[in-house]
Design an enzyme around this catalytic site. Sequence first.
Site, PDB file in Angstrom:
ATOM      1  CG  HIS A 216      -1.843   1.125   1.346  1.00  0.00           C
ATOM      2  ND1 HIS A 216      -3.142   1.072   0.913  1.00  0.00           N
ATOM      3  CD2 HIS A 216      -1.674   2.380   1.841  1.00  0.00           C
ATOM      4  CE1 HIS A 216      -3.733   2.239   1.122  1.00  0.00           C
ATOM      5  NE2 HIS A 216      -2.858   3.053   1.688  1.00  0.00           N
ATOM      6  CD  GLU A 217       1.656   3.510   3.732  1.00  0.00           C
ATOM      7  OE1 GLU A 217       1.799   4.566   3.086  1.00  0.00           O
ATOM      8  OE2 GLU A 217       0.656   3.291   4.460  1.00  0.00           O
TER       9      GLU A 217
ATOM     10  CG  HIS B 152       0.481   6.375  -0.574  1.00  0.00           C
ATOM     11  ND1 HIS B 152      -0.473   7.202  -1.108  1.00  0.00           N
ATOM     12  CD2 HIS B 152      -0.133   5.714   0.450  1.00  0.00           C
ATOM     13  CE1 HIS B 152      -1.624   7.054  -0.439  1.00  0.00           C
ATOM     14  NE2 HIS B 152      -1.445   6.141   0.511  1.00  0.00           N
TER      15      HIS B 152
ATOM     16  CD  GLU C  87      -5.769   5.874   0.420  1.00  0.00           C
ATOM     17  OE1 GLU C  87      -4.844   6.646   0.743  1.00  0.00           O
ATOM     18  OE2 GLU C  87      -5.973   4.787   1.002  1.00  0.00           O
TER      19      GLU C  87
END
Lengths: 506, 506
Positions: free
Chosen positions: A264-265, A268, A294
Amino acid sequence: MTAAYRELERRFARIAAIGDALGILSWDSQTMMPDGSSDGRAEQTATLTVLAHELQTDPRVADWLAEAEGTGGLDAWQAANLREMRRTHRHATAVPGDLIEATSKAISACEMTWRTARAESDFAKLLPSLSEVLRRVRECGEAKAAAMGLSPYDAMLDEHDPGARSERIDTLFAGLAGFLPELIGRVLDRQAVEPAPLRPVGPFAVANQKALGERLMRAAGFDFTRGRLDVSLHPFCGGATGDVRITTRYDEDDFTKALMGVMHETGHALYEQGRPRDWLRQPVGLARGMAVHESQSLIVEMQACRSPEFLCWLAPVAQEAFGGSGPAWEPDNLRRLYSRVERGFIRVDADEVTYPAHIILRYRLEKALIAGDLALADLPGAWNDGMKELVGVVPPNDRLGCLQDIHWPSGAWGYFPSYTLGAMTAAQLFEAAAKADPGIRPALARGDLGPLVAWLGVNVHGKGCLYASGDELLTAATGRPLDAAVFRRHLERRYLGAWAESLPPL
Amino acid sequence: MTAAYRELERRFARIAAIGDALGILSWDSQTMMPDGSSDGRAEQTATLTVLAHELQTDPRVADWLAEAEGTGGLDAWQAANLREMRRTHRHATAVPGDLIEATSKAISACEMTWRTARAESDFAKLLPSLSEVLRRVRECGEAKAAAMGLSPYDAMLDEHDPGARSERIDTLFAGLAGFLPELIGRVLDRQAVEPAPLRPVGPFAVANQKALGERLMRAAGFDFTRGRLDVSLHPFCGGATGDVRITTRYDEDDFTKALMGVMHETGHALYEQGRPRDWLRQPVGLARGMAVHESQSLIVEMQACRSPEFLCWLAPVAQEAFGGSGPAWEPDNLRRLYSRVERGFIRVDADEVTYPAHIILRYRLEKALIAGDLALADLPGAWNDGMKELVGVVPPNDRLGCLQDIHWPSGAWGYFPSYTLGAMTAAQLFEAAAKADPGIRPALARGDLGPLVAWLGVNVHGKGCLYASGDELLTAATGRPLDAAVFRRHLERRYLGAWAESLPPL
């Protein structure tokens, strides 16, 4: 190009460098800083923040902006840069200094109280300080509304997600709310007839979890010469331009959360690392708002890494990394584990299907609170009613209810919608990407995110703030603005499998 | 206390907060930052440095200083604070902005060239860019000299070590140079009749070395709630006020260097952590110059931790930490190992006895270069002549000679003397401390630096910049200004043992 425009570029580069320094200091606070050093760090952060604000609100900046806007002669990038400078400047100057300070103090006090109130599940304890935050946030919103010709809540949305407006979100979220509660029920029914997923049994050494996470990060294209992976209590993607630092938190009994958290990170981080290098310190080089940001974490985590194709590749890789054995390591078990849906109380623990329901609740409530249509004292009741309607469960107490998130105590009103707008954007981008490049899905089955990330590089990362809003960027990338039907299609395909075929078109 | 004085306190607190942020960023650059992020970091650092300089040289600061000095009504601490503000301001404003920029550019270019020139042992390659640095440094010195009523070289000394003057250093160093060459010879003769020290055989796992280092740091009073120990290529003590970060470099084949390196930096760190807390962000709360700072690292490393008493305690502790066995772990062997003297070429590898000879050489040369009495082209020859006279060996090439240190390429002229002034100060402070508290030496034999550090806390750390110079601080702490005889006595006692008794008084 005028001298005024050149001065603006110099000034905003300077502000960006201070922002970068603050990014590294913030990362340090959460990963490296000794416990007893927080007072000094608060001094450093406050000083740099004030200096950046002074550089931003210096009266000469307004003069340069007016002159540059009046003169023209800029190319498309420069014109977009100037538009973003104006937007940033409008946000920075709309609120008087004493109100900024009063808001900041109210937030500090409320965040402190919130920690205790949440632990004790005592909303009454939070009420006075949260009322003060709401009052100040509303005043800030009104000041911005006056300066920007928007409603107060739209001005708040615009701060996090430029161009976002509540009228549009109302429509999009109404679309979701129209099918989500029923969809959740159908997914749970479908799940009930599948075998329950087995949990691989640990312990899973942190070093092995980190090595596997870094392997996946590399496979996704994370550049370790300009970034790091570390540990913090609350995972985040931060750091500076060209020095992107993500974090995770390891649980030796369960590797699955940290692994997807890292991806997830990483999503980003790929956005941050992929921003156009020549414009890194100019407003036009920044990410296009929080919803698009996001979407980049969710397209990597939810669309790519939790896809059946990728999990099929991941299962034996993870098994080897941890030396596991048994049926818990079967690809189909890993798929069931990573797509488990539950009606839960806590947003951050929610799955992909119920998450939007948590967000719609918060969006409705904060809009009503800002508008004065809901009294803060009535929040717990309204929360529980909304949970029943949208998620289908009622929290037994406020700790598991309206006290769970720090966003409102910390002044982040108008932020929540970006989570679900991001999830919807991710689904729409992925669908378009997979259509544009038929090699993207087969690559996932080989553990290769390269083709997907390459498409994102061209269509999202490399665009910076060239477009004025997330919707404009999405329209350019996918041929149409955000569309709830695409997200619905994604959920139905993943969670209802073959059933999706027989559904009526949306 | 006037309004002007209060404004000054606010302004200098703000400058200090920026300095603290820069300290953390610098630590990060050397310990954590990915390789590819150095350009961005350079931007951040340059921006914050310019902002701090602008806050310092803002014309209002000069007005406030004049008003506060003219009004009086300050207590002793505030008066000292105002004096230090004036000193800092004088240094910051004496040099015109374009000269600062030209100097900074010359230094950047020269540092780059130096890395290659040193690797290739090619002084001719360095000569042009080092000439440019020397020219700019001399211009800066002349500008400061005019503003401060000092000679250019004294103005440079004053920047690193307020109150230090070359006339005084001439005398002190002449005293050292008068006995050092002969003393080195006698120590080597004495060493020759002792058994050669054995090296404990590794490998020594980094984790064990770190654990032992941290144990000694704790025993010395290092506060880990306001500091850290990490790894960097070049060890240092840095970070921020109330967040003191030291580093070391581990060699798995030899634990002895890193261990004493850690204690050296711990000495610096104890000074930083022990500065008066109420004045941490004011000039009067800073350390009293580089010589006193160096004395604090050396009193911990050289006076305390390399003392026979402490090494006697350390030997079995280290043996247990690494699971070692054999005669190399005998206390007397560890003592011989940690007090080995050699005529070497490299300053940073030098022992306590020959180190001052390396410094005296650099002091003489840089003074002559600044005064124009030595041409830069003649440096290599002058270096080798001086090495022969002072250390007793001639380097075979310039890499092991005049190219070894980065100080001159990086513009740090007038810095070298503080190393040896620090060593002398350490000896004098230790002698006074041991006399004032007879429990200090016996505590060392139990591995306990507490009594020594407590005395330093009162007499050095807690004084900040209350005294105008290092010599004033030393006089208050030991009853007299810096005295080469004390340092001689220390060297003779440690390196010539019982022989010292029969020496004539100095």
